[in-house]
Design a protein around this motif. Structure first.
Motif, PDB file in Angstrom:
ATOM      1  N   ARG A   1       0.833  -1.210   0.000  1.00  0.00           N
ATOM      2  CA  ARG A   1       0.000   0.000   0.000  1.00  0.00           C
ATOM      3  C   ARG A   1       0.863   1.253   0.000  1.00  0.00           C
ATOM      4  NH1 ARG A   1      -2.193   3.409   3.854  1.00  0.00           N
ATOM      5  NH2 ARG A   1      -4.248   4.282   3.309  1.00  0.00           N
ATOM      6  N   SER A   2       1.887   1.264   0.862  1.00  0.00           N
ATOM      7  CA  SER A   2       2.783   2.430   0.919  1.00  0.00           C
ATOM      8  C   SER A   2       3.580   2.571  -0.372  1.00  0.00           C
ATOM      9  CB  SER A   2       3.729   2.308   2.114  1.00  0.00           C
ATOM     10  OG  SER A   2       3.005   2.276   3.327  1.00  0.00           O
ATOM     11  N   SER A   3       3.964   1.446  -0.966  1.00  0.00           N
ATOM     12  CA  SER A   3       4.710   1.504  -2.221  1.00  0.00           C
ATOM     13  C   SER A   3       3.852   2.071  -3.344  1.00  0.00           C
ATOM     14  CB  SER A   3       5.208   0.107  -2.595  1.00  0.00           C
ATOM     15  OG  SER A   3       6.135  -0.373  -1.641  1.00  0.00           O
ATOM     16  N   LEU A   4       2.572   1.724  -3.369  1.00  0.00           N
ATOM     17  CA  LEU A   4       1.670   2.288  -4.376  1.00  0.00           C
ATOM     18  C   LEU A   4       1.525   3.792  -4.210  1.00  0.00           C
ATOM     19  CD1 LEU A   4      -1.134  -0.445  -4.458  1.00  0.00           C
ATOM     20  CD2 LEU A   4       0.421   0.133  -6.319  1.00  0.00           C
ATOM     21  N   LEU A   5       1.456   4.248  -2.963  1.00  0.00           N
ATOM     22  CA  LEU A   5       1.380   5.689  -2.713  1.00  0.00           C
ATOM     23  C   LEU A   5       2.677   6.379  -3.143  1.00  0.00           C
ATOM     24  CD1 LEU A   5      -0.384   5.735   0.783  1.00  0.00           C
ATOM     25  CD2 LEU A   5      -1.373   6.384  -1.427  1.00  0.00           C
ATOM     26  N   LEU A   6       3.807   5.711  -2.931  1.00  0.00           N
ATOM     27  CA  LEU A   6       5.086   6.267  -3.375  1.00  0.00           C
ATOM     28  C   LEU A   6       5.128   6.382  -4.893  1.00  0.00           C
ATOM     29  CD1 LEU A   6       7.993   7.190  -2.740  1.00  0.00           C
ATOM     30  CD2 LEU A   6       8.675   4.791  -2.876  1.00  0.00           C
ATOM     31  N   LEU A   7       4.632   5.359  -5.579  1.00  0.00           N
ATOM     32  CA  LEU A   7       4.590   5.407  -7.040  1.00  0.00           C
ATOM     33  C   LEU A   7       3.661   6.524  -7.528  1.00  0.00           C
ATOM     34  CD1 LEU A   7       4.437   1.590  -7.866  1.00  0.00           C
ATOM     35  CD2 LEU A   7       6.389   3.122  -8.122  1.00  0.00           C
ATOM     36  N   ALA A   8       2.548   6.720  -6.825  1.00  0.00           N
ATOM     37  CA  ALA A   8       1.649   7.829  -7.181  1.00  0.00           C
ATOM     38  C   ALA A   8       2.368   9.171  -7.022  1.00  0.00           C
ATOM     39  CB  ALA A   8       0.402   7.787  -6.305  1.00  0.00           C
ATOM     40  N   GLY A   9       3.195   9.284  -5.984  1.00  0.00           N
ATOM     41  CA  GLY A   9       3.978  10.504  -5.805  1.00  0.00           C
ATOM     42  C   GLY A   9       4.973  10.715  -6.939  1.00  0.00           C
ATOM     43  N   CYS A  10       5.589   9.621  -7.410  1.00  0.00           N
ATOM     44  CA  CYS A  10       6.502   9.726  -8.551  1.00  0.00           C
ATOM     45  C   CYS A  10       5.770  10.211  -9.792  1.00  0.00           C
ATOM     46  CB  CYS A  10       7.154   8.368  -8.813  1.00  0.00           C
ATOM     47  SG  CYS A  10       8.298   7.818  -7.531  1.00  0.00           S
ATOM     48  N   ASN A  11       4.533   9.771  -9.967  1.00  0.00           N
ATOM     49  CA  ASN A  11       3.732  10.240 -11.103  1.00  0.00           C
ATOM     50  C   ASN A  11       3.470  11.741 -11.018  1.00  0.00           C
ATOM     51  OD1 ASN A  11       3.500   7.669 -12.253  1.00  0.00           O
ATOM     52  ND2 ASN A  11       1.689   7.187 -11.045  1.00  0.00           N
ATOM     53  N   LEU A  12       3.210  12.238  -9.814  1.00  0.00           N
ATOM     54  CA  LEU A  12       2.994  13.683  -9.644  1.00  0.00           C
ATOM     55  C   LEU A  12       4.242  14.472 -10.001  1.00  0.00           C
ATOM     56  CD1 LEU A  12       0.939  13.700  -6.306  1.00  0.00           C
ATOM     57  CD2 LEU A  12       0.092  14.111  -8.614  1.00  0.00           C
ATOM     58  N   VAL A  13       5.401  13.951  -9.630  1.00  0.00           N
ATOM     59  CA  VAL A  13       6.666  14.602 -10.022  1.00  0.00           C
ATOM     60  C   VAL A  13       6.798  14.593 -11.542  1.00  0.00           C
ATOM     61  CG1 VAL A  13       9.183  14.469  -9.878  1.00  0.00           C
ATOM     62  CG2 VAL A  13       7.792  14.026  -7.848  1.00  0.00           C
ATOM     63  N   GLY A  14       6.402  13.476 -12.164  1.00  0.00           N
ATOM     64  CA  GLY A  14       6.433  13.404 -13.622  1.00  0.00           C
ATOM     65  C   GLY A  14       5.538  14.449 -14.278  1.00  0.00           C
ATOM     66  N   ILE A  15       4.385  14.714 -13.663  1.00  0.00           N
ATOM     67  CA  ILE A  15       3.487  15.747 -14.194  1.00  0.00           C
ATOM     68  C   ILE A  15       4.171  17.112 -14.172  1.00  0.00           C
ATOM     69  CG2 ILE A  15       1.350  17.025 -13.733  1.00  0.00           C
ATOM     70  CD1 ILE A  15       0.125  14.408 -12.780  1.00  0.00           C
TER      71      ILE A  15
END
Length: 210
Positions: free
Chosen positions: A150-164
């Motif tokens: 669950r925490s890893s998925l949230l971390l990946l979502a954060g990486c996507n925001l940086v990509g945006i």
């Protein structure tokens, strides 16, 4: 993908399966997810990359991946129940769909277009190497970190925001030639004053007066 689906109990009890049976179930699941999510996303990118534009597709992909990953992480226990496994797989397939109908495709296109000709090969190589380093870090994170899925998925979502945020700084290259993107045509079409003077001097003829 294997770790995420194992975390919700998709493959059943590993202790009651042979290694061959476990490998078969993992490979089957991955093939189904790729065929239903990744490949359609890639084909849509090929069809619409010159109609929608590289930047819009990349922004859409990062945004939708963020939404689906947060959706998976926020209700991870809900998806863990056996009756919701199919729903989890569909959500995850949509994540991979927008990965390929998004940054997984456009990040291979943009580096070949936006860099100046003199530096294009070098910068494209550096860009590709940076992507591979990110992939290695992601795999090692899932493999060795003690963080929950669950925490890893949230971390990946954060990486996507940086990509945006980084995508917003990139130029749109839809419908433009490589020369137009880098501004090289402007340099050719606008000669310097010195070259213009030399060109005019070539047409000056002197006549001797006796």
């Amino acid at each position: 993908m294997k770790d995420i689906f194992s975390g919700i109990g998709w493959f059943g009890d590993a202790s009651q399966m042979s290694p061959l049976e476990q490998t078969y179930k993992i490979a089957r699941t991955q093939a189904i997810i790729v065929v239903s999510g990744s490949l359609p996303g890639y084909f849509l990118t090929v069809l619409f990359v010159d109609r929608i534009g590289r930047i819009k597709i990349q922004l859409m992909g990062f945004t939708m991946m963020t939404i689906f990953m947060i959706g998976l992480a926020a209700s991870y226990k809900f998806w863990s129940s056996p009756s919701m496994h199919a729903g989890f797989a569909i959500m995850y397939a949509f994540t991979l769909f927008f990965a390929n109908f998004g940054p997984n495709s456009t990040t291979f296109i943009l580096p070949t277009e936006i860099f100046p000709t003199r530096l294009r090969s070098t910068c494209n190589g550096i860009s590709a190497a940076g992507g591979k380093c990110g992939a290695i870090i992601g795999v090692l994170w899932f493999q060795y970190s003690q963080t929950s899925i669950r925490s890893s998925l949230l971390l990946l979502a954060g990486c996507n925001l940086v990509g945006i945020m980084f995508t917003l700084a990139l130029p749109e290259t839809k419908g433009m030639s490589l020369e137009d993107i880098t501004g090289e045509m402007d340099e050719v079409s606008e000669p310097s004053e010195e070259s213009a003077t030399v060109a005019e001097a070539e047409f000056i003829h002197s006549v001797e007066i006796s």
